[in-house]
Design a protein around this motif. Sequence first.
Motif, PDB file in Angstrom:
ATOM      1  N   ILE A 242       0.842  -1.201   0.000  1.00  0.00           N
ATOM      2  CA  ILE A 242       0.000   0.000   0.000  1.00  0.00           C
ATOM      3  C   ILE A 242       0.877   1.251   0.000  1.00  0.00           C
ATOM      4  O   ILE A 242       0.640   2.203  -0.751  1.00  0.00           O
ATOM      5  CB  ILE A 242      -0.942   0.000   1.234  1.00  0.00           C
ATOM      6  N   ARG A 243       1.921   1.232   0.817  1.00  0.00           N
ATOM      7  CA  ARG A 243       2.817   2.390   0.877  1.00  0.00           C
ATOM      8  C   ARG A 243       3.506   2.640  -0.467  1.00  0.00           C
ATOM      9  O   ARG A 243       3.790   3.764  -0.830  1.00  0.00           O
ATOM     10  CB  ARG A 243       3.875   2.189   1.970  1.00  0.00           C
ATOM     11  N   SER A 244       3.755   1.564  -1.214  1.00  0.00           N
ATOM     12  CA  SER A 244       4.470   1.725  -2.486  1.00  0.00           C
ATOM     13  C   SER A 244       3.564   2.265  -3.596  1.00  0.00           C
ATOM     14  O   SER A 244       4.041   2.672  -4.649  1.00  0.00           O
ATOM     15  CB  SER A 244       5.067   0.379  -2.914  1.00  0.00           C
ATOM     16  N   LEU A 245       2.268   2.276  -3.370  1.00  0.00           N
ATOM     17  CA  LEU A 245       1.343   2.715  -4.428  1.00  0.00           C
ATOM     18  C   LEU A 245       1.385   4.230  -4.609  1.00  0.00           C
ATOM     19  O   LEU A 245       1.620   4.978  -3.663  1.00  0.00           O
ATOM     20  CB  LEU A 245      -0.091   2.308  -4.080  1.00  0.00           C
ATOM     21  N   SER A 246       1.098   4.661  -5.837  1.00  0.00           N
ATOM     22  CA  SER A 246       0.997   6.098  -6.097  1.00  0.00           C
ATOM     23  C   SER A 246      -0.292   6.619  -5.470  1.00  0.00           C
ATOM     24  O   SER A 246      -1.166   5.848  -5.065  1.00  0.00           O
ATOM     25  CB  SER A 246       0.959   6.348  -7.603  1.00  0.00           C
ATOM     26  N   VAL A 247      -0.408   7.934  -5.420  1.00  0.00           N
ATOM     27  CA  VAL A 247      -1.596   8.564  -4.831  1.00  0.00           C
ATOM     28  C   VAL A 247      -2.869   8.109  -5.568  1.00  0.00           C
ATOM     29  O   VAL A 247      -3.877   7.761  -4.946  1.00  0.00           O
ATOM     30  CB  VAL A 247      -1.450  10.100  -4.885  1.00  0.00           C
ATOM     31  N   GLU A 248      -2.789   8.088  -6.889  1.00  0.00           N
ATOM     32  CA  GLU A 248      -3.982   7.731  -7.663  1.00  0.00           C
ATOM     33  C   GLU A 248      -4.362   6.263  -7.491  1.00  0.00           C
ATOM     34  O   GLU A 248      -5.538   5.920  -7.422  1.00  0.00           O
ATOM     35  CB  GLU A 248      -3.758   8.073  -9.145  1.00  0.00           C
ATOM     36  N   GLN A 249      -3.352   5.408  -7.394  1.00  0.00           N
ATOM     37  CA  GLN A 249      -3.651   3.988  -7.171  1.00  0.00           C
ATOM     38  C   GLN A 249      -4.312   3.789  -5.810  1.00  0.00           C
ATOM     39  O   GLN A 249      -5.194   2.951  -5.650  1.00  0.00           O
ATOM     40  CB  GLN A 249      -2.365   3.168  -7.249  1.00  0.00           C
ATOM     41  N   ARG A 250      -3.880   4.578  -4.849  1.00  0.00           N
ATOM     42  CA  ARG A 250      -4.495   4.488  -3.513  1.00  0.00           C
ATOM     43  C   ARG A 250      -5.970   4.888  -3.584  1.00  0.00           C
ATOM     44  O   ARG A 250      -6.816   4.332  -2.893  1.00  0.00           O
ATOM     45  CB  ARG A 250      -3.765   5.410  -2.537  1.00  0.00           C
ATOM     46  N   MET A 251      -6.240   5.900  -4.409  1.00  0.00           N
ATOM     47  CA  MET A 251      -7.640   6.352  -4.529  1.00  0.00           C
ATOM     48  C   MET A 251      -8.527   5.227  -5.062  1.00  0.00           C
ATOM     49  O   MET A 251      -9.666   5.080  -4.645  1.00  0.00           O
ATOM     50  CB  MET A 251      -7.723   7.573  -5.435  1.00  0.00           C
ATOM     51  N   THR A 252      -8.000   4.450  -6.001  1.00  0.00           N
ATOM     52  CA  THR A 252      -8.784   3.336  -6.558  1.00  0.00           C
ATOM     53  C   THR A 252      -9.161   2.348  -5.453  1.00  0.00           C
ATOM     54  O   THR A 252     -10.295   1.867  -5.394  1.00  0.00           O
ATOM     55  CB  THR A 252      -7.977   2.618  -7.662  1.00  0.00           C
ATOM     56  N   ILE A 253      -8.209   2.083  -4.566  1.00  0.00           N
ATOM     57  CA  ILE A 253      -8.480   1.133  -3.477  1.00  0.00           C
ATOM     58  C   ILE A 253      -9.515   1.690  -2.506  1.00  0.00           C
ATOM     59  O   ILE A 253     -10.513   1.045  -2.200  1.00  0.00           O
ATOM     60  CB  ILE A 253      -7.173   0.787  -2.743  1.00  0.00           C
ATOM     61  N   CYS A 254      -9.274   2.923  -2.050  1.00  0.00           N
ATOM     62  CA  CYS A 254     -10.206   3.509  -1.077  1.00  0.00           C
ATOM     63  C   CYS A 254     -11.594   3.662  -1.690  1.00  0.00           C
ATOM     64  O   CYS A 254     -12.606   3.444  -1.035  1.00  0.00           O
ATOM     65  CB  CYS A 254      -9.684   4.852  -0.577  1.00  0.00           C
ATOM     66  N   ASN A 255     -11.643   4.024  -2.954  1.00  0.00           N
ATOM     67  CA  ASN A 255     -12.897   4.223  -3.677  1.00  0.00           C
ATOM     68  C   ASN A 255     -13.844   3.039  -3.508  1.00  0.00           C
ATOM     69  O   ASN A 255     -15.029   3.189  -3.210  1.00  0.00           O
ATOM     70  CB  ASN A 255     -12.576   4.444  -5.158  1.00  0.00           C
ATOM     71  N   MET A 256     -13.319   1.836  -3.700  1.00  0.00           N
ATOM     72  CA  MET A 256     -14.196   0.661  -3.694  1.00  0.00           C
ATOM     73  C   MET A 256     -14.378   0.057  -2.308  1.00  0.00           C
ATOM     74  O   MET A 256     -15.009  -0.995  -2.167  1.00  0.00           O
ATOM     75  CB  MET A 256     -13.704  -0.378  -4.701  1.00  0.00           C
ATOM     76  N   THR A 257     -13.896   0.750  -1.292  1.00  0.00           N
ATOM     77  CA  THR A 257     -14.104   0.282   0.076  1.00  0.00           C
ATOM     78  C   THR A 257     -15.592   0.081   0.354  1.00  0.00           C
ATOM     79  O   THR A 257     -15.993  -0.853   1.046  1.00  0.00           O
ATOM     80  CB  THR A 257     -13.537   1.317   1.068  1.00  0.00           C
ATOM     81  N   ILE A 258     -16.392   0.958  -0.210  1.00  0.00           N
ATOM     82  CA  ILE A 258     -17.840   0.889   0.020  1.00  0.00           C
ATOM     83  C   ILE A 258     -18.414  -0.405  -0.546  1.00  0.00           C
ATOM     84  O   ILE A 258     -19.383  -0.947  -0.029  1.00  0.00           O
ATOM     85  CB  ILE A 258     -18.549   2.139  -0.566  1.00  0.00           C
ATOM     86  N   GLU A 259     -17.787  -0.939  -1.586  1.00  0.00           N
ATOM     87  CA  GLU A 259     -18.244  -2.218  -2.133  1.00  0.00           C
ATOM     88  C   GLU A 259     -17.972  -3.363  -1.156  1.00  0.00           C
ATOM     89  O   GLU A 259     -18.536  -4.446  -1.279  1.00  0.00           O
ATOM     90  CB  GLU A 259     -17.567  -2.496  -3.484  1.00  0.00           C
ATOM     91  N   GLY A 260     -17.068  -3.127  -0.207  1.00  0.00           N
ATOM     92  CA  GLY A 260     -16.842  -4.110   0.848  1.00  0.00           C
ATOM     93  C   GLY A 260     -17.709  -3.820   2.064  1.00  0.00           C
ATOM     94  O   GLY A 260     -17.529  -4.430   3.120  1.00  0.00           O
ATOM     95  N   GLY A 261     -18.626  -2.867   1.930  1.00  0.00           N
ATOM     96  CA  GLY A 261     -19.588  -2.596   2.988  1.00  0.00           C
ATOM     97  C   GLY A 261     -19.098  -1.679   4.089  1.00  0.00           C
ATOM     98  O   GLY A 261     -19.858  -1.335   4.997  1.00  0.00           O
ATOM     99  N   ALA A 262     -17.830  -1.268   4.048  1.00  0.00           N
ATOM    100  CA  ALA A 262     -17.299  -0.439   5.133  1.00  0.00           C
ATOM    101  C   ALA A 262     -17.773   0.995   4.984  1.00  0.00           C
ATOM    102  O   ALA A 262     -18.138   1.428   3.887  1.00  0.00           O
ATOM    103  CB  ALA A 262     -15.783  -0.479   5.142  1.00  0.00           C
ATOM    104  N   ARG A 263     -17.764   1.721   6.110  1.00  0.00           N
ATOM    105  CA  ARG A 263     -18.215   3.105   6.062  1.00  0.00           C
ATOM    106  C   ARG A 263     -17.175   3.962   5.337  1.00  0.00           C
ATOM    107  O   ARG A 263     -17.511   4.855   4.584  1.00  0.00           O
ATOM    108  CB  ARG A 263     -18.427   3.613   7.479  1.00  0.00           C
ATOM    109  N   ALA A 264     -15.924   3.694   5.594  1.00  0.00           N
ATOM    110  CA  ALA A 264     -14.855   4.473   4.975  1.00  0.00           C
ATOM    111  C   ALA A 264     -13.602   3.632   4.900  1.00  0.00           C
ATOM    112  O   ALA A 264     -13.466   2.643   5.617  1.00  0.00           O
ATOM    113  CB  ALA A 264     -14.582   5.737   5.788  1.00  0.00           C
ATOM    114  N   GLY A 265     -12.699   4.030   4.008  1.00  0.00           N
ATOM    115  CA  GLY A 265     -11.399   3.372   3.916  1.00  0.00           C
ATOM    116  C   GLY A 265     -10.345   4.447   3.952  1.00  0.00           C
ATOM    117  O   GLY A 265     -10.556   5.522   3.397  1.00  0.00           O
ATOM    118  N   LEU A 266      -9.262   4.209   4.632  1.00  0.00           N
ATOM    119  CA  LEU A 266      -8.237   5.242   4.629  1.00  0.00           C
ATOM    120  C   LEU A 266      -6.836   4.667   4.666  1.00  0.00           C
ATOM    121  O   LEU A 266      -6.618   3.499   4.982  1.00  0.00           O
ATOM    122  CB  LEU A 266      -8.451   6.268   5.742  1.00  0.00           C
ATOM    123  N   ILE A 267      -5.898   5.530   4.300  1.00  0.00           N
ATOM    124  CA  ILE A 267      -4.488   5.160   4.242  1.00  0.00           C
ATOM    125  C   ILE A 267      -3.711   6.300   4.896  1.00  0.00           C
ATOM    126  O   ILE A 267      -3.999   7.475   4.629  1.00  0.00           O
ATOM    127  CB  ILE A 267      -4.022   4.996   2.768  1.00  0.00           C
TER     128      ILE A 267
END
Lengths: 201, 467
Positions: free
Chosen positions: B208-233
């Motif tokens: 996760i730390r090695s990912l670019s800012v935009e790649q991180r956004m892709t991960i956090c974006n779909m957090t809601i598809e996992g049912g969580a309220r929010a995702g953060l890094i």
Amino acid sequence: MQKFSTLKSIPAYLPIVNIDTDMIIPKQFLKTIKRTGLGKNLFFEMRYDDKGKEINEFVLNKTPFNKSKILIAGKNFGCGSSREHAPWALLDFGITCVISSSFADIFHNNCFKNGILPIILNDDKIKELSEYANRKEEIFVDLNEEKVIYGNNEVRFKVDPFKKQCLLEGLDDIALSLNKSKKIESFEKDLKSQKPWIFND
Amino acid sequence: MPNTLYDKIWNDHLVDQQADGTALLFVDRHLVHEVTSPQAFEGLRNSNRKVRHPKLTLAVADHNVPTTDRSKGISDKESKIQVDTLEANCKEFGIKLFGMGDKRQGIVHIIGPEQGFTQPGTVIVCGDSHTATHGAFGSLAFGIGTSEVEHVLATQTLVQKKAKNFRINVEGKLPLGVTSKDVILQIIGKIGTAGGTGCVIEYAGDLIRSLSVEQRMTICNMTIEGGARAGLIAPDEKIFKYLEGKPMSPKGKNWENALGYWRNLKSDDGAKFDKEVNLKAEEILPMITWGTSPQDVITIDGKIPNPQNEKNEDKKNSLERALNYMGLKPNMAAKDIKIDKVFIGSCTNGRIEDLREAAKILKDKKIASHVHAMVVPGSGLVKEQAEQEGLDKIFVNSGFEWREPGCSMCLAMNADKLKPEERCASTSNRNFEGRQGRGGRTHLVSPGMAAAAAISGSLDDVRKYQN
Ligand code: SF4
């Protein structure tokens, strides 16, 4: 907001898991700028065929379920998009209580803002209650006592005490929060001195 | 006591805490779009309330806007009313709006970071579930309903209860051709669409730390598809560098002070998580979804599941329902799924790096003759950047359409939609029934995989086209 205290109805049973808010109210109906009038489009794609005719087999098209005030459904109800149009559509149709073994967070929250009571029960109880839908018998929901009464049985459920009070009294969240404006002001004052960049000035 | 990043942001925003755990949380940043806001503004008007902090609010029209020539405005009457209503409301209440003609216009979750409106350690809300995207900056960002939008406009606060802490650690390095989209699809496949319910997920680990800012956004974006309220890094130097000099980022002394605060935004050693999941990056492969829920994932080398192997009756039924809707046979190979359309865009994968990734695969190649493919950049600025790099030419030469920014076929509220039974490889985030058009069939993939599918005319392995 309309108050909620007790409710008696023959429940409608929709045995599908992961019912998402796109299913509850598809996007073509999100173009409205009003809260009302969405009931006729509730579960649109399951309820109408390509020509816009009602699909007779769909539960909410059948009597007496077209008058149901209680909907029983599979787990993870209301997942997906945050659209409040989903509870608005349920409400406009006449459903003010949804029973499932789990709800998605945002939908769950949105229900309480609109006088809808979401009840979480375990799968066994859902099965028992669904029998009442099959037999077209009424069940009774009592929010104050936090229980559902069916036949000679009853099952207890849990609601957040604050949300319960808001539902019982039909309280407006915003007015309640504005009563705390002293606290908001003092928070803002601290914020301005500690993190001035937040206000961009 | 050691705290998690979520605990820290939560504590820093507490305006009031009731004995029953109900809290009033200060909201630093509020994003508004045309679909979930009209009823909120109407509510304010009806009760004679004002917007408490217009400057902490930013609005944009994105869901309804056409992605083709806009010079004649919006032809769909209802869409037009909604977009016009947003404009009128912003004017009346003094809120900054990026109108349809503004080159800063774009998808709400793309413009926030682009403008520096999104900042670490803040609470960010929007009447949109993919607000989770902004968690990539180490902010607590989540979607809210319209009543809550009204509440935030009127009070700049939100009534909340604290969620549980959930950490997902991904260690190691991703194999060639595997992206952050595959990582999040894999995660959702693993935890399920209700796996994060009641939780805030922190993504951690050296991958996760090695990912670019935009790649991180892709991960956090779909957090809601996992049912969580929010995702953060937890934010790091990459994030600070990204934000430096953005139009709405702090400036001068404010910037220095903000940096000082941001650098402390991480979970303490020994902080308690209620739930933890560990993944090895090396084991993640290019993924596709085959069904009608984002948890229905398989690898591109995989086969469509067989309901007969499912013992649980409910699960078996839902498998059958999904296969039926998707028009797929059990045990079919993923690569044998022929597609009609390709959509590259959305708040999940509509940023510049996503377009670069797809263009890299498409360079000097043609898409299959039966495929209709389009790229919808996430914002006017993304579009401009891509054109400067010549990416638009690569797309157009390969046979893609190059469109104007917006949500487009991610949810098909504008004219871009699938016809019944049309099958699409899409870089968006939801494959629900009817999401991209009634009867439409969606396979969620990464931008590289979408490009590979366009060339092959069937779902295909992006690694085949990797140089
Ligand atoms: S791109 Fe799709 S998911 Fe993102 S905000 Fe727009 S409609 Fe929602």
